[in-house]
Design an enzyme around this catalytic site. Structure first.
Site, mmCIF file in Angstrom:
data_model
loop_
_atom_site.group_PDB
_atom_site.id
_atom_site.type_symbol
_atom_site.label_atom_id
_atom_site.label_comp_id
_atom_site.label_asym_id
_atom_site.label_seq_id
_atom_site.Cartn_x
_atom_site.Cartn_y
_atom_site.Cartn_z
ATOM 1 N N TRP A 168 0.838 -1.209 0.000
ATOM 2 C CA TRP A 168 0.000 0.000 0.000
ATOM 3 C C TRP A 168 0.865 1.247 0.000
ATOM 4 C CZ3 TRP A 168 -4.294 -1.218 -1.888
ATOM 5 C CH2 TRP A 168 -4.966 -2.379 -1.522
ATOM 6 N N ASP A 170 -1.541 7.001 6.163
ATOM 7 C CA ASP A 170 -2.590 6.067 5.751
ATOM 8 C C ASP A 170 -2.880 5.203 6.981
ATOM 9 O OD1 ASP A 170 -4.121 3.968 4.827
ATOM 10 O OD2 ASP A 170 -2.803 3.443 3.149
ATOM 11 N N LYS A 198 -11.882 -1.512 7.032
ATOM 12 C CA LYS A 198 -11.103 -2.373 7.920
ATOM 13 C C LYS A 198 -11.553 -2.254 9.371
ATOM 14 C CE LYS A 198 -8.620 -3.127 4.250
ATOM 15 N NZ LYS A 198 -7.489 -2.289 3.835
HETATM 16 C C1 LIG Z 1 -6.927 -1.859 2.418
HETATM 17 C C2 LIG Z 1 -5.902 -0.808 2.429
HETATM 18 C C3 LIG Z 1 -5.813 0.155 1.410
HETATM 19 C C4 LIG Z 1 -6.713 0.145 0.187
HETATM 20 O O1 LIG Z 1 -7.978 0.565 0.502
HETATM 21 P P1 LIG Z 1 -9.086 0.762 -0.646
HETATM 22 O O2 LIG Z 1 -10.177 1.428 0.145
HETATM 23 O O3 LIG Z 1 -9.451 -0.589 -1.145
HETATM 24 O O4 LIG Z 1 -8.532 1.634 -1.698
HETATM 25 C C5 LIG Z 1 -4.853 1.125 1.523
HETATM 26 N N1 LIG Z 1 -4.008 1.163 2.583
HETATM 27 C C6 LIG Z 1 -4.063 0.248 3.566
HETATM 28 C C7 LIG Z 1 -3.111 0.341 4.705
HETATM 29 C C8 LIG Z 1 -5.003 -0.771 3.526
HETATM 30 O O5 LIG Z 1 -5.073 -1.669 4.509
#
Ligand SMILES: *Cc1c(COP(=O)(O)O)cnc(C)c1O
Length: 355
Positions: free
Chosen positions: A99, A166, A190
């Protein structure tokens, strides 16, 4: 049979939140209409957005000078919205996983992008600590929890330039010092709400500084000025997020949530370390409390499918590891009850007794 939901994302939500969401789908606020069939500008819906934002501010103790917005497009759209809004000359990224590197890739299209450190050569089993953040960068981007590899950064680090994080997979898992960050963002699926929603917490003073034209939909200012209603936002996920934030508050807020998350993670890591058949994959000091990765010990490698089978029989869902790590990954987000971790530990102990 009772299911133990260890899915990595979309993932477990509190039962109560799912029931309240289901109720709103059937009859929103006693209006005789479903939340699916009302305008996002309806007078009944505005209080939901307002309460969700107020709970963000309250639970995370967000200081003055920050805005909270809800957007579509998931965390991945943020990978390009960040440089659009904040990249002028140079940006810096810490590469701690897939990511993080996807976020960095988008920045590269905007100009000089520095990778300050990377743990890629070690298949991202640790979070690099010795690095220098360039003081002339427009921002420094980190990923606090690396969902695929099970590593996590627990400290709100000091950065000489605006820190962007993030937090898709560890938001609301512990108290934060938001004042250390210029921006915090993530996909909701998540630890917060159903998929389709992204949240952004951004320091207002960072905006309006780049010289490029920013398309309206990609401009944070548009969404701040329109209270996340420039266009139709993901109404249902916002509703669930609001209910989940109420649930978090009712648990005692982030201090209580963190305590519970530590208890769950300790329980499972202790068993991984004790049990001769399994080994953890992440460096001990960086072990995530949200995604716990482990593989069969080398001498028991051939038994991986057997353990998976036993776990399935006992109602464990989603423990297969990501294809880039292998083995197993148990995601232990806020809503996962400790009883599910106890059931997994029991399963590991019973499996060990068979051999
Ligand atoms: C799941 C995840 C993403 C991607 O998320 P989307 O909403 O599917 O774009 C980005 N960063 C992290 C740390 C993730 O766990």
């Amino acid at each position: 049979m009772k299911k133990h939901n260890f899915n990595a994302g979309p993932s477990v939500l509190p039962r109560e939140v799912i029931e309240k969401t289901a109720q709103a789908v059937l009859d929103f606020n006693g209006s005789g209409l479903s939340i699916l069939e009302i305008s996002h500008r309806a007078k009944d819906f505005q209080p939901i957005v307002d309460e969700a934002i107020a709970l963000f501010k309250e639970l995370l103790e967000i200081p003055e000078g920050y805005s909270v917005i809800f957007l579509g497009g998931g965390a991945s759209l943020q990978f390009c919205m960040i440089p659009f809004n904040l990249f002028e000359k140079k940006a810096a990224y810490l590469n701690t996983g897939v990511w993080a590197s996807k976020a960095m890739k988008e920045a590269k299209a905007f100009g000089e992008t520095i990778e300050v450190a990377s743990s890629k050569d070690a298949n991202y089993t640790f979070v690099p600590k010795d690095y220098v953040i360039p003081t002339d960068a427009d921002y420094f981007h980190i990923t606090t929890n690396n969902t695929i590899y099970g590593t996590e950064l627990f400290t709100d680090i000091d950065s000489p330039v605006p820190l962007i994080a993030d937090m898709s997979s560890d938001i609301f898992s512990r108290p934060l010092d938001v004042s250390k960050y210029g921006m915090i963002y993530g996909g909701a699926q998540k630890n917060l709400a159903p998929a389709g929603l992204a949240f952004v917490i951004i320091k207002d003073e960072l905006l309006g500084k780049v010289s490029r034209h920013i398309p309206s939909m990609l401009n944070y200012k548009t969404h701040i000025d329109n209270g996340s209603m420039f266009n139709t936002p993901p109404v249902l996920p916002i509703y669930s997020a609001m209910e989940n934030l109420r649930w978090i508050k009712a648990q005692g807020g982030l201090v209580a949530i963190e305590k519970n998350n530590i208890a769950k993670a300790d329980l499972l890591y202790n068993e991984i370390d004790r049990n001769k058949m399994f080994v953890g994959t992440a460096a001990k000091e960086d072990r995530s409390r949200m995604n716990i990765c482990f593989v069969m010990a080398p001498e028991y490698q051939a038994l991986e499918a057997d353990f998976q089978k036993l776990a399935n029989e006992r109602g464990m869902v989603g423990i297969k590891g990501h294809r880039s790590v292998g083995g197993f990954r148990a995601s232990t987000y806020n809503a996962l009850p400790i009883e599910s971790v106890q059931a997994l530990v029991q399963c590991m102990q019973d499996f060990e007794k068979l051999y």
